[in-house]
Structure formats: structure tokens, C-alpha cells
Design a protein around this motif. Structure first.
Motif, PDB file in Angstrom:
ATOM      1  N   TRP A   8      -4.902 -57.424 -10.899  1.00  0.00           N
ATOM      2  CA  TRP A   8      -5.135 -56.300 -11.807  1.00  0.00           C
ATOM      3  C   TRP A   8      -4.858 -56.693 -13.263  1.00  0.00           C
ATOM      4  O   TRP A   8      -5.644 -56.344 -14.152  1.00  0.00           O
ATOM      5  N   GLU A   9      -3.775 -57.437 -13.492  1.00  0.00           N
ATOM      6  CA  GLU A   9      -3.429 -57.802 -14.862  1.00  0.00           C
ATOM      7  C   GLU A   9      -4.544 -58.629 -15.491  1.00  0.00           C
ATOM      8  O   GLU A   9      -4.893 -58.451 -16.663  1.00  0.00           O
ATOM      9  N   ARG A  10      -5.101 -59.547 -14.708  1.00  0.00           N
ATOM     10  CA  ARG A  10      -6.184 -60.381 -15.243  1.00  0.00           C
ATOM     11  C   ARG A  10      -7.428 -59.545 -15.520  1.00  0.00           C
ATOM     12  O   ARG A  10      -8.104 -59.720 -16.546  1.00  0.00           O
ATOM     13  N   LEU A  11      -7.723 -58.618 -14.623  1.00  0.00           N
ATOM     14  CA  LEU A  11      -8.894 -57.768 -14.835  1.00  0.00           C
ATOM     15  C   LEU A  11      -8.681 -56.869 -16.045  1.00  0.00           C
ATOM     16  O   LEU A  11      -9.565 -56.727 -16.897  1.00  0.00           O
ATOM     17  N   ASN A  12      -7.486 -56.273 -16.121  1.00  0.00           N
ATOM     18  CA  ASN A  12      -7.176 -55.356 -17.210  1.00  0.00           C
ATOM     19  C   ASN A  12      -7.330 -56.038 -18.568  1.00  0.00           C
ATOM     20  O   ASN A  12      -7.795 -55.422 -19.535  1.00  0.00           O
ATOM     21  N   ARG A  27      -9.439 -58.219 -19.318  1.00  0.00           N
ATOM     22  CA  ARG A  27     -10.867 -58.430 -19.618  1.00  0.00           C
ATOM     23  C   ARG A  27     -11.592 -57.133 -19.936  1.00  0.00           C
ATOM     24  O   ARG A  27     -12.690 -57.154 -20.494  1.00  0.00           O
ATOM     25  N   LEU A  28     -10.977 -55.998 -19.557  1.00  0.00           N
ATOM     26  CA  LEU A  28     -11.675 -54.736 -19.745  1.00  0.00           C
ATOM     27  C   LEU A  28     -11.720 -54.383 -21.226  1.00  0.00           C
ATOM     28  O   LEU A  28     -10.734 -54.596 -21.934  1.00  0.00           O
ATOM     29  N   PRO A  29     -12.834 -53.830 -21.696  1.00  0.00           N
ATOM     30  CA  PRO A  29     -12.890 -53.458 -23.113  1.00  0.00           C
ATOM     31  C   PRO A  29     -11.936 -52.320 -23.393  1.00  0.00           C
ATOM     32  O   PRO A  29     -11.641 -51.504 -22.517  1.00  0.00           O
ATOM     33  N   ARG A  30     -11.472 -52.254 -24.660  1.00  0.00           N
ATOM     34  CA  ARG A  30     -10.604 -51.147 -25.052  1.00  0.00           C
ATOM     35  C   ARG A  30     -11.397 -49.881 -25.031  1.00  0.00           C
ATOM     36  O   ARG A  30     -12.603 -49.883 -25.271  1.00  0.00           O
ATOM     37  N   LYS A  31     -10.702 -48.789 -24.748  1.00  0.00           N
ATOM     38  CA  LYS A  31     -11.372 -47.500 -24.697  1.00  0.00           C
ATOM     39  C   LYS A  31     -11.867 -47.158 -26.099  1.00  0.00           C
ATOM     40  O   LYS A  31     -11.081 -47.140 -27.044  1.00  0.00           O
ATOM     41  N   TYR A  74     -22.076 -58.330 -24.228  1.00  0.00           N
ATOM     42  CA  TYR A  74     -22.761 -57.819 -23.051  1.00  0.00           C
ATOM     43  C   TYR A  74     -23.848 -58.780 -22.595  1.00  0.00           C
ATOM     44  O   TYR A  74     -24.015 -58.999 -21.389  1.00  0.00           O
ATOM     45  N   MET A  81     -22.267 -61.523 -20.608  1.00  0.00           N
ATOM     46  CA  MET A  81     -21.859 -61.092 -19.264  1.00  0.00           C
ATOM     47  C   MET A  81     -23.081 -60.899 -18.386  1.00  0.00           C
ATOM     48  O   MET A  81     -23.069 -61.226 -17.204  1.00  0.00           O
TER      49      MET A  81
END
Lengths: 185, 188
Positions: free
Chosen positions: A29-33, A35-39, A169, A172
Motif C-alpha cells: 500500500w505504501e508503494r502504491l500510495n 504513486r497515486l496523484p495528489r487529490k 498519463y 502510463m
């Protein structure tokens, strides 16, 4: 060696379904988090902030020059000021125009509607609306040089942000999956 | 009776809505619900923990990007599972493992309808036998027996024919029997 006390599975589905689930690495989860774009901020707030900043630049800068305490802003001889300020502003504007054109060329290369997804499109649309707002302000007649520089700087900043969004994008999409998926349940 | 999928988890609508709005905490809850099913499916199909980890990351990243596309006219878990299956199979294609399959001739093979051997009750033995299968054969076996996909659905996912899926399934279960060191049942 199989335990003789274990019951034989009824069929292969039973046997395979009985396999224990596998746990992913503990830091998944930490690795995925990371990579996730900021809200992003809500759309309306973003656009109005951008327009407000632009209007503020137009409104406040002249006021500052008019109301600055004596000596706060150096006052060289008018002709020298005009030449120096005008030269600096022209140089800055030329550089900003060049950078703006370069970024627009980059964006033209990046743009590919086939690869757009909803979230990226929304963000791109907002930034483009912001740029359109700046362009509207730039079209005002007789803009002060300093204000023009400010607005063109805002334009370049927004174009860089847009290039970042569309470039990310596209990267990706190129390194990920085709966009369509068979709905099979 | 088709097997029940490990993905068959009901997700509250409000949680889906919050995640669709980009709320990170809501998305994390969805992630926690499905990380094991996704990782397990990816591991069974890809055969490697490293590749399964990448499939999990890519699946969840894609899910985050596309949460707003979910219309609610089908189970959320099914929609997510579809993304995971596509990511896993695409990884196999990319690494060319998808061409590794048990060669079958065009003759119709009788279905392997006998019960699995007792050794199949031993999870470690069964897992080892599955790992020894070629990637495509293992993928077909898992999608059919592990997730309840039909041959037609498997054919669509793997861009092959339903006959291919049936052949791989039959050959795969025969090979599992051999690997589990139990004789095949006699055909009637």
C-alpha cells in the motif's frame, strides 16, 4: 506426503479453491500510495483561484507602484527607468513568448485523445480553462509591461503543469494496458 | 456448480462513491479489501511473486484512475477482477510466457471428469504441481476452476477459441494427476 486424514476434494474446483490466499509484500500500500496523484482541488475552486490571481496581478501592481513609500522603489531618471524597465520587460517577454511556444509544441506532440481517461481529461480541461482566462486578460489593450510579464509567466507555468499532466498519463498509457476491457463476470 | 470467486466481496456504495471522488482513505479501504484476491490471482496466473506484485500495483493504479467509470450496473468486485485478469494476462503476453502451453493436437480430448487425487488435498503438493505447469495452461486452469470463468469467457480473455480453453483444461488436469503421482481413473 498427503495427510491420509485429509478429506479428498470433490472436484478440481474444490481442490483449487482450498488453496490458501497469498499475501502481497507488507509495503504494497505504501508503494502504491506514493504513486497515486495528489487529490486535485475542486474544479471551480481551481479555475477561480487562477483567474483571481491573474486579476490581482493586474489590479495590485499599478497600485503598488502608485502608493509605495518614497524610496521604496528606486527612482532613477525617468528616461533611464523607461529604457531599463522597457528593455528588461521586452527581454523577459521575448523569453516567455519563446518558452510558451516551445511548451505548446510539446503539448501538440503529447495530445492523444485515445489515451485520455476521465480524471486526466478533467485536470487537463481545468488547466486549459485557466490558460484561456490568462489569454483573455492578455488581450486587454494597453497592458502595463510588468503586468504582461506577470501574465505571461502565469501562462508558461500553466503550460508546464499541463505538459506534466498529459506527459505523465501518456507515459502510463504507453507502459500500461489497452483502455478497453471485456466485461466478463 | 461454479466455484465462488475470492473477489466476491460486497463493497458499500458510499465507499465506492467516496473513492470515485478521489478520497484516499476510501480508496485505501477498497485496496485492503481486494489486495489479497488480486495478488493471489496474479500469482496463480504469472507464477512469480515479483510479477504478481507488479500486477497488483498496476491493477490498483488503474482502478484509482478509473473509479469514476464504474456505473454500478454490475458488481464492483467483478469489474475490479476484470481489470486484474487483464493486467495479469497482459504481463504474460509482454514476457512472452503466454506462448508456453501444453501442445495439443486437433483431436477432441475426452474431458477429465474424475475426482482429483487425494494428494490434491495437500495445498503444498497441489501448489507445486500447479507451478510446474506451463503458464497458459495454469492460467486456464485457474480462471476456470479458481474463478469460475466459462470456456467462452476464457477464450475472449486470451484471444483464443473455446476449444483451446477446453483442451488446455483437459491437458492441464491430466498433467496435474501425473505430477501428483496418482494413476488416472479408467474411462468408462
Amino acid at each position: 506426503m498427503p495427510d491420509p486424514r485429509q478429506t479428498s476434494p470433490r472436484d478440481w474446483s474444490d481442490a483449487i479453491a482450498a488453496l490458501p490466499p497469498a499475501a502481497p509484500p507488507s509495503d504494497s500500500w505504501e508503494r502504491l500510495n506514493a504513486r497515486l496523484p495528489r487529490k486535485p482541488q475542486p474544479r471551480r475552486k481551481r479555475v477561480w483561484l487562477a483567474i483571481a490571481a491573474s486579476l490581482l496581478a493586474i489590479a495590485v501592481l499599478p497600485w503598488i507602484y502608485m502608493h509605495a513609500p518614497s524610496g521604496a522603489i528606486p527612482s532613477p531618471p525617468p528616461s533611464a527607468v523607461a529604457t531599463t524597465d522597457s528593455t528588461n520587460a521586452d527581454t523577459q517577454l521575448q523569453a516567455l513568448h519563446t518558452e510558451s511556444a516551445r511548451l505548446e509544441a510539446v503539448l501538440a506532440q503529447l495530445q492523444d485523445d485515445r489515451m485520455a481517461d476521465g480524471q486526466s481529461m478533467a485536470l487537463s480541461t481545468d488547466i486549459r480553462a485557466h490558460i484561456a482566462g490568462i489569454d483573455t486578460l492578455l488581450s486587454q489593450p494597453a497592458l502595463d509591461d510588468a503586468v504582461q510579464v506577470q501574465l505571461w509567466q502565469h501562462r508558461v507555468d500553466a503550460l508546464r503543469q499541463l505538459a506534466g499532466v498529459e506527459g505523465s498519463y501518456r507515459w502510463m498509457a504507453v507502459n500500461g494496458a489497452p483502455s478497453s476491457e471485456a466485461q466478463v463476470y | 456448480m461454479p466455484p465462488s470467486s475470492r473477489f466476491a466481496i460486497d463493497v458499500p456504495r458510499n465507499l465506492i462513491a467516496q473513492a470515485s471522488n478521489g478520497e484516499r482513505e476510501a480508496f485505501e479501504q477498497i485496496y485492503r479489501l481486494f489486495e489479497k484476491p488480486v495478488f493471489t490471482l496474479a500469482l496463480r496466473i504469472c507464477g512469480s511473486r515479483d510479477e504478481a506484485d507488479e500486477v497488483l500495483q498496476d491493477t490498483m493504479l488503474k482502478l484509482f484512475q478509473r473509479m469514476h467509470e464504474f456505473r454500478g450496473d454490475s458488481p464492483f468486485w467483478g469489474w475490479l477482477r476484470q481489470i486484474a485478469v487483464n493486467e495479469a494476462l497482459m504481463r504474460l503476453r509482454r514476457t512472452r510466457h503466454l506462448v508456453e502451453e501444453i501442445a495439443v493436437d486437433e483431436e477432441h480430448l475426452p474431458a477429465d471428469s474424475g475426482p482429483p487425487p487425494h494428494a490434491a488435498a495437500d495445498a503444498a503438493l497441489l501448489q507445486r504441481a500447479l507451478d510446474a505447469l506451463p503458464a497458459t495452461t495454469r492460467a486456464v486452469l485457474w480462471l476456470y476452476h479458481g474463478e469460475g470463468y466459462t470456456h467462452e469467457q476464457i477464450a475472449a480473455l486470451m484471444q483464443r477459441t473455446p476449444s483451446f480453453s477446453k483442451s488446455q483444461l483437459s491437458r492441464g488436469t491430466r498433467r496435474l494427476r501425473v505430477l501428483l503421482q496418482i494413476e488416472e481413473p479408467a474411462h468408462a
